[in-house]
Enzyme design. Structure first.
Site, PDB file in Angstrom:
ATOM      1  N   HIS A 173       0.805  -1.216   0.000  1.00 39.89           N
ATOM      2  CA  HIS A 173       0.000   0.000   0.000  1.00 39.89           C
ATOM      3  C   HIS A 173       0.844   1.274   0.000  1.00 39.89           C
ATOM      4  O   HIS A 173       0.324   2.383   0.003  1.00 39.89           O
ATOM      5  CB  HIS A 173      -0.920  -0.026   1.236  1.00 39.89           C
ATOM      6  N   LYS A 175       2.950   4.439  -1.117  1.00 38.56           N
ATOM      7  CA  LYS A 175       2.931   5.317  -2.290  1.00 38.56           C
ATOM      8  C   LYS A 175       4.097   6.298  -2.174  1.00 38.56           C
ATOM      9  O   LYS A 175       4.078   7.208  -1.342  1.00 38.56           O
ATOM     10  CB  LYS A 175       1.615   6.114  -2.382  1.00 38.56           C
ATOM     11  N   ASP A 180      15.418  10.951  -9.505  1.00 38.75           N
ATOM     12  CA  ASP A 180      16.751  11.404  -9.114  1.00 38.75           C
ATOM     13  C   ASP A 180      16.754  11.715  -7.614  1.00 38.75           C
ATOM     14  O   ASP A 180      16.592  10.811  -6.820  1.00 38.75           O
ATOM     15  CB  ASP A 180      17.208  12.589  -9.974  1.00 38.75           C
TER      16      ASP A 180
END
Length: 513
Positions: A173, A175, A180
Site C-alpha cells: 500500500h 505510495k 533522481d
C-alpha cells in the site's frame, strides 16, 4: 516526561533501540520530536526544499515533469497502475525518457524500478502488468517491475477467494514517487481518479539525496522479496529467495524483516555519522568558520529547520514503527494542543480510538461522507461498504457523546460534488499555536488494515519554519473547508440509514477494509 519511555513497553526485538539522550548542543535539539530518531533515520533539510501540493491535477503534471527530467533513477511504489489514457501517458513519458537515456553516449544511466501489489495489479485482463510489459520488453536492462504478494494469502485460502476479495488479506500500500533526488510522498495511487477528482495529499521534497536514497533502498528491499514481472507476463522470484505463498511463511517473513530493517538501520547509522561529523567533528571551530565563509559565497546548504522521519509499518514482517510513533504522538499531545486527523476510510484501531477518547488534546477528525467514499455506487457487496463506514462512524460518535467529549473531539465529513475523498494524515498544533509544527503524510489510514495487514509508509515532517508551517496550515484549512460538522441529526438523514444485515456483518468484516 520522556516520550521514549512511553515507547518501551511496545518495543519488539527488530526495533532498534538507542537510549542516549537527545543532543542538546545540536540545532535539531530545539524541537521536541527528536525522540523519533531512536527508531528511524532523521533527515535534516531546509524548508525551502519542501512544497505542499493541493490538487490531483497538480500531482499528475508534476509526475510527468519529473519523469521527463529524470537522468539517473525513477522509483515508483503504488498499490496499482490504472489502465486509462492518463496512465498510458505516464507510461509513454517513461518510454520517452528511457529512449533518450538509451541514445545518450555511453551506457544508459537511467534505471526505472516500479513496485506494485500483485493481487491489485493483476486484476482483470487489462491491468497494471499489461500496461508495463512493453517497457520491460523494450528496456530489459533498465526496467524492473516488482509485484508484492502478501505471505498471508496462501494454500486453500488463495485458491478459494475470488479476485478483488483476495485483496482484503493484505496489500503493498506504500505510495512514493521519486525522480533522481526529488521525492513525492502521497496517499494517491497511479490511477486516473487520483489525477482528476479524487482528493488526496501530496508533498514534494526537492534536492534531498539522502531521503531519495533511503526510499530507493526501501523499495529495492521490498522488491527483492516480491515476484518479478517477466516480458511474457509470467512472474518469478529472484534466485535463492523464499517464495511468498509457496515457501515457508516464517522463513519468508524473517528474510523480509531483515532486508527492510537493514535499510532502516543502515540509514540511521549514516545519518548519525553525518550528524556527528557536521556538529561534533574535531575541527568544529574551523568547520564553523568555513561554513560561515561558504555561506557568504552562497555555496553551502542552509542549516536545517525541517526534519523528515520515515515511518514504516509492515506487521506481517514484525515491523511496527509507524504504529508506535503514532500512538506516542497521540499519547503525548498536551491539553489545548490540537490534532487534525484525516482518513478516507474511518475505521480506527481500538488503540487509536482509546487514545483519542482518553487523552487531553482537541481533535478535529475529517472523514468521507458516504457520497465521497471511494466505494459509493459500487456493484455487489462492495456497494454496502459506505453504509458500513456510516455505522462505524455512528458508533464512535455515540461513544464521544456518552463520554461527553463533543467539545474536545469533533467529527467532520468531507463533501464535494463530483469528487471522492482519499486524504489521510494528521497535523499537530501545539498549545497556543495557530500553525502546525508536525504533519504525518503517506499511505496509512489509521485503521486495522494499515496497522496489521498491509505494507505502509509515511513521513513525519517536523518544521520550525513559519512559511512551511503556513503551507501545511493552508493545506489543512483547504481540506476542512469542504466539510460539515457531524451531529446527532446527521445520522437521522435518509441517506444514513444502515440496513440490519450491514450492522450485523460489519463487526465481523471491519478488519478487512
Amino acid at each position: 516526561r520522556s516520550s521514549w519511555l512511553l515507547l518501551a513497553p511496545l518495543l519488539t526485538p527488530p526495533i532498534p533501540v538507542i537510549t542516549a539522550p537527545p543532543c542538546s548542543l545540536c540545532p535539531e535539539g530545539v524541537h521536541r520530536f527528536q525522540w523519533i530518531r531512536n527508531l528511524v533515520p532523521e533527515f535534516g533539510i531546509s524548508s525551502s526544499h519542501v512544497k505542499v501540493l493541493s490538487s490531483p491535477a497538480e500531482f499528475y503534471e508534476l509526475l510527468k515533469v519529473q519523469i521527463k527530467a529524470a537522468k539517473q533513477r525513477v522509483v515508483m511504489a503504488s498499490l496499482y497502475l490504472g489502465t486509462g489514457l492518463l496512465e498510458q501517458e505516464l507510461v509513454d513519458c517513461l518510454e520517452e525518457t528511457l529512449e533518450k537515456s538509451l541514445q545518450a553516449k555511453g551506457s544508459p544511466d537511467l534505471r526505472v524500478s516500479i513496485l506494485l501489489d500483485y493481487t491489485r495489479g493483476s486484476r482483470g485482463r487489462k491491468n497494471s502488468r499489461t500496461m508495463l510489459i512493453p517497457l520491460l520488453q523494450r528496456f530489459p536492462d533498465q526496467v524492473r517491475v516488482s509485484l508484492f504478494h502478501t505471505p498471508n494469502l496462501r494454500g486453500l485460502l488463495r485458491l478459494l477467494i475470488p479476485e478483488r476479495f483476495n485483496e482484503t488479506i493484505g496489500l503493498q500500500h506504500i505510495k512514493v514517487y521519486l525522480f533522481d533526488d526529488n521525492v513525492i510522498l502521497s496517499g494517491a495511487n497511479l490511477s486516473d481518479l487520483y489525477f482528476t477528482n479524487r482528493q488526496d495529499r501530496y508533498v514534494l521534497l526537492r534536492d534531498s539525496p539522502e531521503i531519495a536514497d533511503f526510499f530507493t533502498e526501501l523499495v529495492d528491499a521490498i522488491g527483492d522479496v516480491s515476484l518479478q514481472l517477466q516480458q511474457d507476463d509470467t512472474v518469478q522470484m529472484m534466485e535463492g529467495m523464499v517464495h511468498p505463498y509457496q515457501g515457508d511463511k516464517v522463513a519468508y517473513c524473517e528474510i523480509a524483516n531483515r532486508r527492510v530493517m537493514e535499510v532502516i538501520n543502515s540509514a540511521r547509522t549514516r545519518q548519525e555519522l553525518l550528524h556527528a561529523k557536521t556538529f561534533h567533528g574535531s575541527q568544529a571551530g574551523s568547520s564553523l568558520l568555513s561554513q560561515q565563509g561558504s555561506q557568504a559565497s552562497g555555496s553551502l546548504k542552509p542549516e536545517p529547520d525541517t526534519w523528515i522521519y520515515p515511518l514504516i509499518q509492515m506487521k506481517p514482517f514484525g515491523i511496527q514503527i509507524d504504529e508506535m510513533v503514532t500512538e506516542t504522538l497521540l499519547t503525548e499531545a498536551e491539553r489545548d494542543a490540537k490534532i487534525y486527523l484525516t482518513t478516507g476510510y474511518f475505521n480506527l484501531t481500538q488503540a487509536y480510538m482509546d487514545l483519542i477518547l482518553g487523552t487531553r488534546a482537541e481533535y478535529r477528525i475529517l472523514l468521507a461522507s458516504p457520497e465521497v467514499n471511494g466505494f459509493f455506487g459500487a456493484k455487489g457487496v462492495a456497494g454496502a461498504i459506505p453504509a458500513a463506514y456510516v455505522y462505524i462512524e455512528h458508533q464512535f460518535f455515540s461513544e464521544v457523546c456518552y463520554l461527553q467529549q463533543q467539545e474536545r473531539v469533533q467529527l467532520q465529513e468531507y463533501s464535494r460534488a463530483g469528487w471522492t475523498f482519499h486524504a489521510k494524515g494528521l497535523w499537530l498544533y501545539l498549545a497556543g499555536s495557530d500553525l502546525p509544527c508536525l504533519t504525518l503524510i503517506g499511505s496509512p489510514n489509521f485503521g486495522y488494515r494499515s496497522v496489521h495487514r498491509d505494507l505502509e509508509a509515511q513521513v513525519a515532517i517536523v518544521t520550525e519554519n513559519k512559511a512551511l508551517q503556513q503551507q501545511l496550515h493552508q493545506e489543512q484549512e483547504q481540506l476542512y473547508l469542504c466539510s460539515g460538522v457531524v451531529s446527532t441529526s446527521t445520522f437521522e438523514q435518509p441517506n444514513r440509514y444502515v440496513k440490519l444485515w450491514v450492522k450485523l456483518v460489519t463487526p465481523l468484516i471491519k478488519n478487512f477494509f
